[in-house]
Enzyme design. Sequence first.
Site, PDB file in Angstrom:
ATOM      1  N   CYS A 292       0.934  -1.266  -0.126  1.00 39.90           N
ATOM      2  CA  CYS A 292      -0.136  -0.055  -0.097  1.00 39.90           C
ATOM      3  C   CYS A 292       1.019   1.143  -0.085  1.00 39.90           C
ATOM      4  CB  CYS A 292      -0.920  -0.098   1.145  1.00 39.90           C
ATOM      5  SG  CYS A 292      -2.290  -0.846   1.019  1.00 39.90           S
TER       6      CYS A 292
HETATM    7  N1  CO8 Z   1     -20.479  -9.123   7.002  1.00 31.17           N
HETATM    8  C1  CO8 Z   1     -20.985  -9.305   8.244  1.00 31.17           C
HETATM    9  N2  CO8 Z   1     -20.194  -9.550   9.200  1.00 31.17           N
HETATM   10  C2  CO8 Z   1     -18.834  -9.502   9.054  1.00 31.17           C
HETATM   11  C3  CO8 Z   1     -18.354  -9.522   8.011  1.00 31.17           C
HETATM   12  C4  CO8 Z   1     -19.170  -9.146   6.754  1.00 31.17           C
HETATM   13  N3  CO8 Z   1     -18.877  -8.961   5.453  1.00 31.17           N
HETATM   14  N4  CO8 Z   1     -17.068  -9.432   8.146  1.00 31.17           N
HETATM   15  C5  CO8 Z   1     -16.697  -9.772   9.251  1.00 31.17           C
HETATM   16  N5  CO8 Z   1     -17.902  -9.836   9.958  1.00 31.17           N
HETATM   17  C6  CO8 Z   1     -18.219  -9.999  11.423  1.00 31.17           C
HETATM   18  C7  CO8 Z   1     -17.147 -10.704  11.991  1.00 31.17           C
HETATM   19  O1  CO8 Z   1     -17.158 -12.092  11.825  1.00 31.17           O
HETATM   20  C8  CO8 Z   1     -16.950 -10.378  13.614  1.00 31.17           C
HETATM   21  O2  CO8 Z   1     -18.044 -10.989  14.156  1.00 31.17           O
HETATM   22  P1  CO8 Z   1     -17.873 -11.420  15.748  1.00 31.17           P
HETATM   23  O3  CO8 Z   1     -18.022 -10.053  16.346  1.00 31.17           O
HETATM   24  O4  CO8 Z   1     -19.050 -12.174  16.041  1.00 31.17           O
HETATM   25  O5  CO8 Z   1     -16.452 -12.225  15.841  1.00 31.17           O
HETATM   26  C9  CO8 Z   1     -17.574  -8.883  13.209  1.00 31.17           C
HETATM   27  O6  CO8 Z   1     -18.276  -8.939  11.993  1.00 31.17           O
HETATM   28  C10 CO8 Z   1     -16.564  -7.550  13.543  1.00 31.17           C
HETATM   29  O7  CO8 Z   1     -15.302  -8.086  12.589  1.00 31.17           O
HETATM   30  P2  CO8 Z   1     -14.084  -7.294  12.397  1.00 31.17           P
HETATM   31  O8  CO8 Z   1     -13.607  -7.272  14.015  1.00 31.17           O
HETATM   32  O9  CO8 Z   1     -13.106  -8.281  11.672  1.00 31.17           O
HETATM   33  O10 CO8 Z   1     -14.567  -6.054  12.069  1.00 31.17           O
HETATM   34  P3  CO8 Z   1     -13.828  -4.807  12.064  1.00 31.17           P
HETATM   35  O11 CO8 Z   1     -14.601  -3.676  12.782  1.00 31.17           O
HETATM   36  O12 CO8 Z   1     -12.362  -4.937  12.592  1.00 31.17           O
HETATM   37  O13 CO8 Z   1     -13.797  -4.214  10.638  1.00 31.17           O
HETATM   38  C11 CO8 Z   1     -12.047  -4.309   8.870  1.00 31.17           C
HETATM   39  C12 CO8 Z   1     -12.828  -5.144   9.674  1.00 31.17           C
HETATM   40  C13 CO8 Z   1     -12.713  -3.358   7.899  1.00 31.17           C
HETATM   41  C14 CO8 Z   1     -11.141  -5.231   8.061  1.00 31.17           C
HETATM   42  C15 CO8 Z   1     -11.281  -3.425   9.637  1.00 31.17           C
HETATM   43  O14 CO8 Z   1     -10.445  -4.237  10.569  1.00 31.17           O
HETATM   44  C16 CO8 Z   1      -9.903  -2.677   9.030  1.00 31.17           C
HETATM   45  O15 CO8 Z   1     -10.308  -1.862   8.227  1.00 31.17           O
HETATM   46  N6  CO8 Z   1      -8.786  -2.801   9.388  1.00 31.17           N
HETATM   47  C17 CO8 Z   1      -7.513  -2.326   9.119  1.00 31.17           C
HETATM   48  C18 CO8 Z   1      -7.384  -2.990   7.491  1.00 31.17           C
HETATM   49  C19 CO8 Z   1      -6.221  -2.212   6.816  1.00 31.17           C
HETATM   50  O16 CO8 Z   1      -5.995  -1.231   6.823  1.00 31.17           O
HETATM   51  N7  CO8 Z   1      -5.514  -3.133   5.932  1.00 31.17           N
HETATM   52  C20 CO8 Z   1      -4.463  -2.463   5.212  1.00 31.17           C
HETATM   53  C21 CO8 Z   1      -4.400  -3.615   4.151  1.00 31.17           C
HETATM   54  S1  CO8 Z   1      -4.068  -2.912   2.746  1.00 31.17           S
HETATM   55  C22 CO8 Z   1      -2.293  -3.348   2.341  1.00 31.17           C
HETATM   56  O17 CO8 Z   1      -1.319  -3.244   3.062  1.00 31.17           O
HETATM   57  C23 CO8 Z   1      -2.128  -3.504   1.080  1.00 31.17           C
HETATM   58  C24 CO8 Z   1      -1.849  -5.012   0.732  1.00 31.17           C
HETATM   59  C25 CO8 Z   1      -1.806  -5.453  -0.832  1.00 31.17           C
HETATM   60  C26 CO8 Z   1      -2.852  -5.040  -1.505  1.00 31.17           C
HETATM   61  C27 CO8 Z   1      -3.569  -6.473  -1.566  1.00 31.17           C
HETATM   62  C28 CO8 Z   1      -4.910  -6.412  -2.437  1.00 31.17           C
HETATM   63  C29 CO8 Z   1      -5.471  -7.538  -2.403  1.00 31.17           C
END
Ligand code: CO8
Length: 372
Positions: free
Chosen positions: A156
């Site tokens: 990223c």
């Molecule tokens: N629908 C419904 N419920 C869901 C879904 C969904 N799609 N997904 C997860 N849930 C549920 C989970 O199971 C969980 O349930 P429970 O509480 O019962 O366990 C609940 O929702 C909460 O899940 P999370 O804790 O995972 O949710 P978050 O509030 O943490 O949100 C995010 C998830 C949006 C992914 C968030 O954690 C986030 O944005 N984190 C930072 C991510 C980030 O910045 N990453 C950088 C990556 S990019 C990068 O570096 C480039 C890499 C190379 C590129 C790759 C391209 C493919």
Amino acid sequence: MFTAAITGTGVFTPPEVITNDDLVAAFNAHADLYNAENAAAIAAGEVAPKEHSSSEFILKASGIERRFVMDRAGVLDPARMYPRLRQRSDDEPGIMAEMALDACRKALAQAGRAGAEVDLVICAASNMERAYPAVAIEIQRLLGAGGFAFDMNVACSSATFGIQAAADMIRAGSVRRALVVNPEITSGHLEWRDRDCHFIFGDVATATLIERAEDAARGFAIRSTRCATEFSNNIRNNNGFLRRTRPDGMADRRDMQFMQEGRKVFKEVLPLVVAHIGAHLEADGIAPERLKRLWLHQANKTMNDFIGRKVLGRDPAPGEQPNILQDYANTSSAGSIIAFDAFKDDFAAGEMGLICSFGAGYSVGSVLVEKL
Ligand code: CO8
């Protein structure tokens, strides 16, 4: 020493859009198929069933409303769930070069320059469609550029790290005019079958033209850059050329696509970025109030809100920290450049802003710019 300046930017936006509702309908159909196919193993407790995704969750957790992709039909086919891209011959432009070319031409047009005036092309992206020859060299040839070209990958943060590399060469005089281009086909390495991450990414290409300010006298002077990395496995993709050498190398393994511990990334990257920006500004003797705008990496709205608050010491006013992720999703290295491209035309001479990207590695890069 010369002064490096950003004189043009360009964005290639793919023609096909997937809304959260489109995506969730396809994912849920895929989950139903998967659960039916694995009914016996699920009933025996050997395999976990796939749960449905939800548009409300996606919007609330990330701020994303839609994303652009190079192929919508393949991604939304519940029996496939990844893009279908045509095979190209080695004699025609590759898909990354084609996307890059459009963005480069827009950046050149903005600066009133021709491809032949460029003497460095850096293709900086989170994945390359092949190992060699470098995609950047193909772009160099398609643009009719001179000099030299190379690929680099800092996930990223590729765009800001590329800008630092180009700006340093321009300052030193080894290069006169550079294009840093970020063609991101994230749809090819996102795991669309995983509910936790299927909504995160979109495809796009961005390009940034950097010249000697002494040649251009317009655009944004690059006052300084700062890059940092710290190893983490919390964002990882294990695909690579050694794959076939491993015992189960060609299997459809989950770790061959994007994987992340989203919550950990969220918690660990935020303080890194806030400290990084603070140290960058302090080293340059620039108080945060001097910044008219933050063009941040576009991964998550809540993350950006938090960074804006911490850096400025208050809630950012409208327009101080613009997001484009609602329309593009996370486009890896391109996100902060899309924001810069869209929200830079209201700057007056002397006003400053900061481009910042962060992500896998971990990596953080920041570029402090001042309108000429
Ligand atoms: N629908 C419904 N419920 C869901 C879904 C969904 N799609 N997904 C997860 N849930 C549920 C989970 O199971 C969980 O349930 P429970 O509480 O019962 O366990 C609940 O929702 C909460 O899940 P999370 O804790 O995972 O949710 P978050 O509030 O943490 O949100 C995010 C998830 C949006 C992914 C968030 O954690 C986030 O944005 N984190 C930072 C991510 C980030 O910045 N990453 C950088 C990556 S990019 C990068 O570096 C480039 C890499 C190379 C590129 C790759 C391209 C493919």
